[in-house]
Scaffold this active site. Structure first.
Site, PDB file in Angstrom:
ATOM      1  N   VAL A  61       1.656  -5.270   8.279  1.00  0.00           N
ATOM      2  CA  VAL A  61       3.175  -4.930   8.508  1.00  0.00           C
ATOM      3  C   VAL A  61       3.432  -3.582   8.334  1.00  0.00           C
ATOM      4  CG1 VAL A  61       5.497  -5.610   7.690  1.00  0.00           C
ATOM      5  CG2 VAL A  61       3.572  -7.191   7.244  1.00  0.00           C
TER       6      VAL A  61
ATOM      7  N   MET B 281       0.791  -1.237  -0.026  1.00  0.00           N
ATOM      8  CA  MET B 281       0.028   0.113  -0.201  1.00  0.00           C
ATOM      9  C   MET B 281       0.792   1.196  -0.017  1.00  0.00           C
ATOM     10  SD  MET B 281      -2.656  -1.146   2.713  1.00  0.00           S
ATOM     11  CE  MET B 281      -1.340  -1.825   4.012  1.00  0.00           C
TER      12      MET B 281
ATOM     13  N   GLY C  19       1.985   4.324   4.438  1.00  0.00           N
ATOM     14  CA  GLY C  19       2.034   3.204   3.457  1.00  0.00           C
ATOM     15  C   GLY C  19       2.770   1.816   4.135  1.00  0.00           C
ATOM     16  N   SER C  20       2.212   0.780   3.927  1.00  0.00           N
ATOM     17  CA  SER C  20       2.826  -0.556   4.391  1.00  0.00           C
ATOM     18  C   SER C  20       2.267  -1.570   3.384  1.00  0.00           C
ATOM     19  CB  SER C  20       2.353  -0.607   5.890  1.00  0.00           C
ATOM     20  OG  SER C  20       2.844  -1.672   6.332  1.00  0.00           O
ATOM     21  N   ARG C  21       2.191  -2.606   4.082  1.00  0.00           N
ATOM     22  CA  ARG C  21       1.868  -3.967   3.346  1.00  0.00           C
ATOM     23  C   ARG C  21       1.130  -4.878   3.876  1.00  0.00           C
ATOM     24  NH1 ARG C  21       7.183  -7.458   2.151  1.00  0.00           N
ATOM     25  NH2 ARG C  21       5.915  -9.272   1.828  1.00  0.00           N
TER      26      ARG C  21
END
Length: 218
Positions: A157, A99, A187-189
């Site tokens: 995460v 993301m 932002g991350s995942r």
């Protein structure tokens, strides 16, 4: 489209910040219209970024017991067979969705079922695409058991910018496919671990829409 509840405090802080700076500029530079205009423009940009980041789009609820939905908006960056060591301790099919700060950051349940496992892990803040981010970064792990007896693990995460994970589930709770289970700030995942016999319906670099895009089937 509305403002997500996780953004209300951030919006107020940002608004207070831009107004405070403007008051300081007006006090020390009362006649400098150029500086005032530039800060007004910068303030609009800052507030616009906060609003777009915490936006909550209106999406129809999509539910199908045979399908596994994307848990987040973003881009598919990993599809591989791996060994999941926290819960399954065995081989699984991993799909990871990255993301960016421009994506909607709401997280959605990929399936309906009962939360069998939940654990929060404090950790590092490596960039989200780092190979060790799934095991070393701050993260939360959720396992949901489907009515067919199969289990899916999905993991929030944190990344280099993401400094807060939010979740709205607990062990023993019934969850519905396509509804919110959490939010990640900046932002991350999301990693999702599926049974090896799941039929994958996405490819690397595919763009996903959380709670809408079908990434796999039983």
């Amino acid at each position: 489209m509305t403002l997500h509840k996780e953004g209300k405090a951030t919006l107020l802080i940002a608004l207070a910040g831009v107004l405070a700076v403007y008051a300081i500029l007006r006090y020390f530079l009362p006649e400098n219209d150029l500086i005032h205009g530039l800060w007004l423009f910068a303030s609009l940009v800052i507030m616009g970024l906060v609003l777009q980041f915490f936006r909550k789009p209106s999406r129809p609820l999509t539910q199908n017991p045979n399908q596994i939905l994307a848990p987040a908006d973003g881009k598919v960056v990993v599809i591989e067979e791996t060994t999941e060591t926290e819960y399954f301790n065995g081989p699984r099919r991993q799909i990871s969705i990255f993301m960016s700060p421009l994506n909607v950051h709401i997280n959605f349940n990929p399936i309906s079922g009962i939360v069998k496992y939940f654990k929060y892990h404090p950790g590092k803040y490596l960039v989200a695409w780092h190979p060790k981010s799934s095991t070393d970064n701050e993260r939360s792990t959720i396992v949901v058991e489907h009515e067919n007896g199969k289990e899916v693990l999905f993991r929030q995460v944190a990344g280099a910018m993401a400094r807060r994970l939010c979740w709205y589930v607990e062990k023993g709770q019934n969850v519905e496919q396509g509804k919110e289970f959490g939010f990640i700030k900046f932002g991350s995942r999301i990693d999702i671990y599926l049974p090896l016999d799941a039929k994958i319906h996405c490819q690397i670099d595919d763009k996903t829409v959380g709670g809408q895009t079908v990434i796999a089937e039983w």
